[in-house]
Design an enzyme around this catalytic site. Structure first.
Site, PDB file in Angstrom:
ATOM      1  N   ASP A 205       0.816  -1.205   0.000  1.00 37.98           N
ATOM      2  CA  ASP A 205       0.000   0.000   0.000  1.00 37.98           C
ATOM      3  C   ASP A 205       0.860   1.270   0.000  1.00 37.98           C
ATOM      4  O   ASP A 205       1.909   1.332   0.658  1.00 37.98           O
ATOM      5  CB  ASP A 205      -0.891  -0.026   1.255  1.00 37.98           C
ATOM      6  N   GLU A 268       1.490  -0.467  -4.952  1.00 36.07           N
ATOM      7  CA  GLU A 268       0.526   0.581  -5.293  1.00 36.07           C
ATOM      8  C   GLU A 268       1.294   1.867  -5.575  1.00 36.07           C
ATOM      9  O   GLU A 268       2.050   2.360  -4.732  1.00 36.07           O
ATOM     10  CB  GLU A 268      -0.466   0.825  -4.157  1.00 36.07           C
TER      11      GLU A 268
END
Length: 533
Positions: A205, A268
């Protein structure tokens, strides 16, 4: 570049399905999805044909930001289950040839994490430098002008130590100091912890946020900013993210993951295409997959999408593998964004492009967003911004399995307002014209045909309505994909690109079997895959 289907890694040939655990299946009647519930639905993934499950965070958390505020990286939130449940999930998934990808959140922790409690206790604490602390400027002003993605200043004053701490997201999500070698080593240890327990890789993330400018310079103004845009877009993130030293972190994580057999590193990176492909490395020695989010943010116009595909294909390093993301837990659902008819076209697009498709739970049945009353909203992002921007709650409602109350997700009221979408998996499994069957057929065709899962992408034609491209394998074009992204019929003659063949699969079954020869008329919202002679 064409890849031999016999030498590909599993993620190159596979299809990733994002599972939002809290909303997928409740096994113990508490209104919250859990790992045991996910085990109960593994046969569905086999039926659908996807090959890997990306699981939302299930670590202990105060859930200020839906689990993306971790308070213990090596434990499981009791709400989600136990280590026995996780071990059973991995074993059952692997038995079905399904991979398990964990969502790792290394940029920040919860403010309730023991590390941060120590860090904020005093300047002398050994973990004080595990987070980003800075002295105020004159008159107690924050250290610089950086803004939080959740709105407002990205700096929060802590009286106990007389400093500001930095948070790229919510103020209860303090950023870790990734320039500290101890932080790096601890996060690598955490990755080994889960890899040793059978995880097949990580979706990492907010990766582009990990390293910040070492001089803490002010971000420049965004000249393109308009008042209707989110507050944080007033500034360009020139210094608060995507710094050159991030590549050292990429390599350290990749080296660790490569020490295990066939494990995936998926990062990401919400950045323009040139910056996104940077994370692959020059010879593919960086992340295996760098999440390509262009289809999430582009206007739904064929000409724009065609340009974006060409740019991405042109910029990818030779050994890098593409990745396409059509939706996720932070963005509008496809059917709400482009409409139900175009959601079928979108499915055909993402499942016929070169590269690994990433699907979001519920999109395969055409789920739309559920309006959440203000009093029930849980998303901290718009509550901080104090404006009526898109609410992420609306795309995180319960999966609909059948026509029973709460869609077969739970026997009790779900943790978030129940989905209002008026269809479900069981109903659509009985309807060969449903979007669910279209997804299943697209996945089956893709997995069966080397030209679709491994072949070269060949642009053929695009205008303001239509997008056409071929998929080439071993020197020959095997399929022509033709998509109408508009609400008007379109006639296309491909000019110098001569073709003939029959429609193998279409967004409407009535179009299948038709013969096409050098030209075709596409009805509004239509898409076809032509098997070429």
């Amino acid at each position: 570049m064409e890849n031999s289907s016999t030498t590909q890694r599993w993620w190159q040939r596979g299809i990733i399905y994002q599972v939002y655990i809290k909303s997928f299946q409740d096994s113990n009647a508490d209104g919250v999805g859990d790992l045991r519930g996910l085990i109960q639905r593994l046969d569905y993934f086999q039926w659908l044909g996807v090959t890997a499950l990306w699981l939302s965070p299930f670590y202990p958390s105060p859930h200020y930001d839906f689990g993306y505020d971790v308070s213990d990286y090596t434990a499981i939130d009791p709400e989600a289950g136990t280590f026995a449940d996780f071990e059973a999930l991995v074993a059952e998934a692997h038995q079905r040839q399904l991979k398990i990808i964990l969502d790792l959140v290394p940029n920040h922790t919860s403010d309730e994490h023991p590390w941060f409690k120590e860090s904020r206790s005093s300047r002398e604490n050994p973990k004080h430098d595990w987070y980003i602390w800075k002295e105020p400027r004159a008159n107690q002003y924050p250290p610089n002008n950086w803004l939080s993605e959740f709105g407002g200043a990205a700096w929060e004053w802590e009286p106990a130590v007389g400093k500001y701490y930095y948070h790229a997201f919510g103020k209860r999500q303090p950023d870790l100091n990734w320039r500290n070698p101890e932080v790096q080593q601890e996060m690598l240890r955490i990755m080994r912890f889960w890899l040793d327990r059978g995880a097949d890789g990580f979706r990492i993330d907010a990766f582009w946020h990990l390293i910040k400018d070492e001089h803490w310079r002010d971000n420049p103004r965004n000249a393109a900013f308009t008042p209707d845009m989110p507050e944080d877009e007033q500034l360009q993130t020139a210094y608060s993210a995507h710094q050159p030293e991030i590549y050292d972190i990429v390599r350290k994580m990749r080296d660790l993951i490569d020490a295990y057999e066939e494990r995936l590193m998926l990062v990401e990176v919400n950045l323009p295409t040139p910056e996104t492909v940077f994370y692959h490395g020059i010879q593919g020695e960086g992340a295996h997959l760098s999440m390509n989010s262009r289809l999430l943010v582009l206007p739904w116009k064929s000409s724009e999408i065609a340009r974006a595909i060409d740019e991405y294909e042109g910029l990818l390093p030779p050994q890098a593998w593409p990745n396409w993301v059509m939706a996720n837990h932070d963005q509008r659902r496809i059917a709400s964004r482009v409409g139900a008819p175009q959601a079928r076209v979108a499915a055909m697009l993402v499942l016929t492009l070169r590269g690994t498709p990433t699907l979001y739970y519920g999109d395969e049945i055409g789920m739309t967003q559920t309006e959440i009353p203000v009093a029930e909203r849980k998303d901290p992002q718009p509550l901080v911004k104090e404006r009526q921007y898109f609410m992420r709650d609306s795309v995180r409602t319960n999966m609909l399995w059948n026509a029973s109350i709460y869609g077969g997700f739970s026997e009790v009221t779900p943790w978030i307002r129940a989905s209002t979408f008026e269809s479900d998996v069981e109903t659509q499994q009985q309807d060969p014209d449903s979007i669910l069957w279209l997804y299943k057929q697209l996945i089956t065709l893709r997995q069966r045909e080397p030209a679709l899962h491994s072949g070269v992408y060949i642009p053929v034609f695009s205008n303001e309505q239509a997008l056409l491209y071929a998929r080439r394998w071993q020197g020959r074009d095997h399929f022509l994909v033709a998509l109408n992204l508009s609400d008007e019929p379109v006639y296309v003659h491909t000019g110098a690109y001569a073709f003939k063949g029959h429609v193998e699969l279409a967004t409407s079954t009535s179009l299948e079997g038709q013969w096409k020869d050098n030209s075709l008329t596409l009805d509004k919202h239509a898409g076809v895959i032509i098997r070429l002679e």
